[in-house]
Design an enzyme around this catalytic site. Structure first.
Site, PDB file in Angstrom:
ATOM      1  N   HIS A 147       0.855  -1.195   0.000  1.00 39.31           N
ATOM      2  CA  HIS A 147       0.000   0.000   0.000  1.00 39.31           C
ATOM      3  C   HIS A 147       0.883   1.235   0.000  1.00 39.31           C
ATOM      4  CE1 HIS A 147       0.519   0.957   4.354  1.00 39.31           C
ATOM      5  NE2 HIS A 147       0.473  -0.346   4.556  1.00 39.31           N
ATOM      6  N   ASP A 194      -0.487   4.370   0.791  1.00 37.58           N
ATOM      7  CA  ASP A 194      -0.935   5.342   1.773  1.00 37.58           C
ATOM      8  C   ASP A 194      -0.173   5.145   3.069  1.00 37.58           C
ATOM      9  OD1 ASP A 194      -2.531   2.882   2.261  1.00 37.58           O
ATOM     10  OD2 ASP A 194      -3.438   4.081   3.846  1.00 37.58           O
ATOM     11  N   ASP A 218       6.509   1.141   5.973  1.00 33.33           N
ATOM     12  CA  ASP A 218       5.083   0.803   5.988  1.00 33.33           C
ATOM     13  C   ASP A 218       4.294   1.775   5.126  1.00 33.33           C
ATOM     14  OD1 ASP A 218       2.644  -0.294   6.736  1.00 33.33           O
ATOM     15  OD2 ASP A 218       2.506   0.917   8.558  1.00 33.33           O
ATOM     16  N   GLU A 245      -5.184   1.595   3.153  1.00 27.90           N
ATOM     17  CA  GLU A 245      -5.034   0.510   4.128  1.00 27.90           C
ATOM     18  C   GLU A 245      -4.974   1.043   5.551  1.00 27.90           C
ATOM     19  OE1 GLU A 245      -3.246  -2.309   6.859  1.00 27.90           O
ATOM     20  OE2 GLU A 245      -2.341  -0.413   6.227  1.00 27.90           O
ATOM     21  N   GLU A 246      -4.251   2.141   5.749  1.00 29.70           N
ATOM     22  CA  GLU A 246      -4.066   2.669   7.105  1.00 29.70           C
ATOM     23  C   GLU A 246      -5.363   3.218   7.697  1.00 29.70           C
ATOM     24  OE1 GLU A 246      -1.578   1.974   8.638  1.00 29.70           O
ATOM     25  OE2 GLU A 246       0.248   2.060   7.437  1.00 29.70           O
ATOM     26  N   HIS A 296       4.295   3.746  12.193  1.00 33.30           N
ATOM     27  CA  HIS A 296       3.216   4.523  12.800  1.00 33.30           C
ATOM     28  C   HIS A 296       3.729   5.514  13.842  1.00 33.30           C
ATOM     29  CE1 HIS A 296      -0.313   1.561  11.776  1.00 33.30           C
ATOM     30  NE2 HIS A 296       0.602   1.606  10.806  1.00 33.30           N
TER      31      HIS A 296
END
Length: 451
Positions: free
Chosen positions: A90, A92, A123, A156-157, A423
């Site tokens: 992903h 995003d 990520d 996705e996030e 994150h």
């Protein structure tokens, strides 16, 4: 890493990989268009589409998914009669949180201490680059021996399920014999790992109202019901004294039989302050991968700076609940909402709203794709055998793919090992891990084609 043509090719491509990851990280592709311009996500999607076109992919398309975001699709045909492998990542990313807290700007890829720093570096924009590296290495060494589909998700996030709904509406699009999800990570740097379980998740917003408006705490405090105090009581009810998640009616999970996670290693990985205890009980791996876990993600209340002496009339919180395999996310959501409502004190008005939801996942690791990956990782990581681990996070698409394509083997690998700090502030990726996993993926595709 022993010399072999695939490894040599990937090594030669690493400067290009850094340049490309720098370009991709520069897009502020947070799929929350109230905070970040939609054009940033659209720019990242176009970048991925152009990269696929440059690699000879056909049917490259920007898919408008039901949540208002775009996923990028492409198809690279292999030899006639070959197997089909779907590669997922992903583009995003999570918001950067406190940009001032970053050592270097979050959307500028920066190298220091042997790692590349930037939001999405691990990520999962790094996962996009990993797939490109693997395919380039194969093309330079005899060609790609399987049909390849690539899908790069755009939300996705956020957990809003756009690609899930799109896949359900177009079930033939992502059909494959094996699926490699490039959004997980090794247990630690240098230890090749495939993730076989994921916890599911639900996001719930709760609001508590007690007064028509704020009141002077000197004049009314002590009798006027304080909405913020009520919210604090509700949130405290979600955990027992030792920190274990306790939601009325929710199962405690199950035992974990895979890779062990040493308590002290976890403390180092999580950077727990000296003297602060871990929460919960039992093996750390079980707490992370096989039990439910609640987290308060945010609270709407006055900040300390500028606060006035007032009894608060209303307060809100956003709550995340991770649920282990075997627990239905929808049922967990209902139990969480019922718990919040039942534990609200003083007859205060309480409203709960589901914001996002995703099912837990457990893979079948007994098929030929897992054998092919184990052999590939042994070459990419000399002296190491592939390990099986769980992951506390959620990738809702996994269950959608498992439901749509029950015969497909699903493998989760990626760059989000503990040092990556995904994150969080100062997210980074290990270029050595990017290189080795790209080699592993290329060798996997070759091994799987021959299986």
């Amino acid at each position: 890493m022993p010399s072999n043509p695939i490894a040599e090719t990937v090594a030669s491509l690493m400067p290009r990989a850094k340049e490309e990851l720098t370009e991709l990280v520069a897009f502020k592709s947070v799929a929350d268009f109230g905070q970040f311009p939609k054009s940033e996500s659209e720019g990242a999607a176009s970048w991925v589409a152009e990269a696929l076109l440059a690699e000879g992919f056909q049917d490259v398309a920007l898919l408008d998914t039901p949540d208002g975001t775009q996923s990028v699709y492409g198809y690279l045909p292999g030899p006639e009669g070959a197997k089909t492998v779907l590669l997922y990542a992903h583009y995003d990313v999570q918001p950067p949180l406190d940009e001032a807290g970053w050592t270097t700007p979050p959307f500028e890829l920066t190298e220091r201490d042997g790692r590349w720093y930037g939001r999405g570096a691990a990520d999962c924009k790094g996962g996009v680059i990993m797939h490109l590296l693997a395919l380039r290495a194969l093309r330079a060494n005899g060609g790609v021996p399987v049909h390849v589909k690539v899908i790069a998700e755009g939300s996705e996030e956020q957990g809003t399920g756009g690609l899930e709904r799109y896949a359900e509406q177009h079930p033939e699009l992502l059909a494959a014999d094996a699926i490699v999800i490039g959004d997980a990570g090794n247990f630690r740097v240098g230890l090749p790992t495939v993730t076989t379980t994921l916890r599911g998740m639900t996001l719930v917003r709760v609001r508590i109202d007690t007064l028509e408006g704020n009141l002077h705490s000197g004049q009314f405090g002590g009798a006027a019901p304080d909405a913020l105090a009520a919210l604090i009581r509700v949130l405290d009810s979600l955990r027992s004294e030792d920190g274990t998640t306790t939601i009325d009616g929710l199962t405690e999970g199950y035992g974990w039989e895979g890779l062990r996670y040493d308590d002290e290693q976890f403390r180092r990985d999580a950077k727990v302050i000296d003297g602060v205890a871990l929460i919960g009980s039992g093996p750390v791996a079980e707490r992370l991968w096989a039990r439910p876990a609640v987290t308060v993600l945010g609270i709407d209340c006055p900040p300390v700076v500028g606060a006035t002496p007032s009894v608060q009339a209303s307060a809100r919180a956003l709550i995340s609940l991770r649920v282990p395999p075997g627990v239905e996310a929808a049922e967990a959501t209902k139990l969480l909402q019922a718990h919040l409502e039942a534990h609200t004190p003083w007859g205060a008005r309480v409203r709960t709203e589901r914001i996002g939801q995703g099912q837990a996942f457990r893979a079948d690791s007994s098929g030929p794709a897992y054998t092919a990956m184990a052999e590939a990782m042994t070459v990419a990581y000399p002296g190491q055998e592939m390990q099986y681990a769980g992951q506390g996070g959620s990738i809702p698409l996994c269950n959608t793919l498992a439901s749509l394509y029950p015969q497909a083997e699903i493998l989760l690998i990626g760059l989000s090992e503990p040092e990556a700090k995904i994150h969080a502030v100062d997210e980074s990726v290990s270029p050595e891990e990017l290189e080795r996993l790209s080699v592993a993926e290329a060798l996997f595709l070759r091994n799987y084609a021959a299986s």
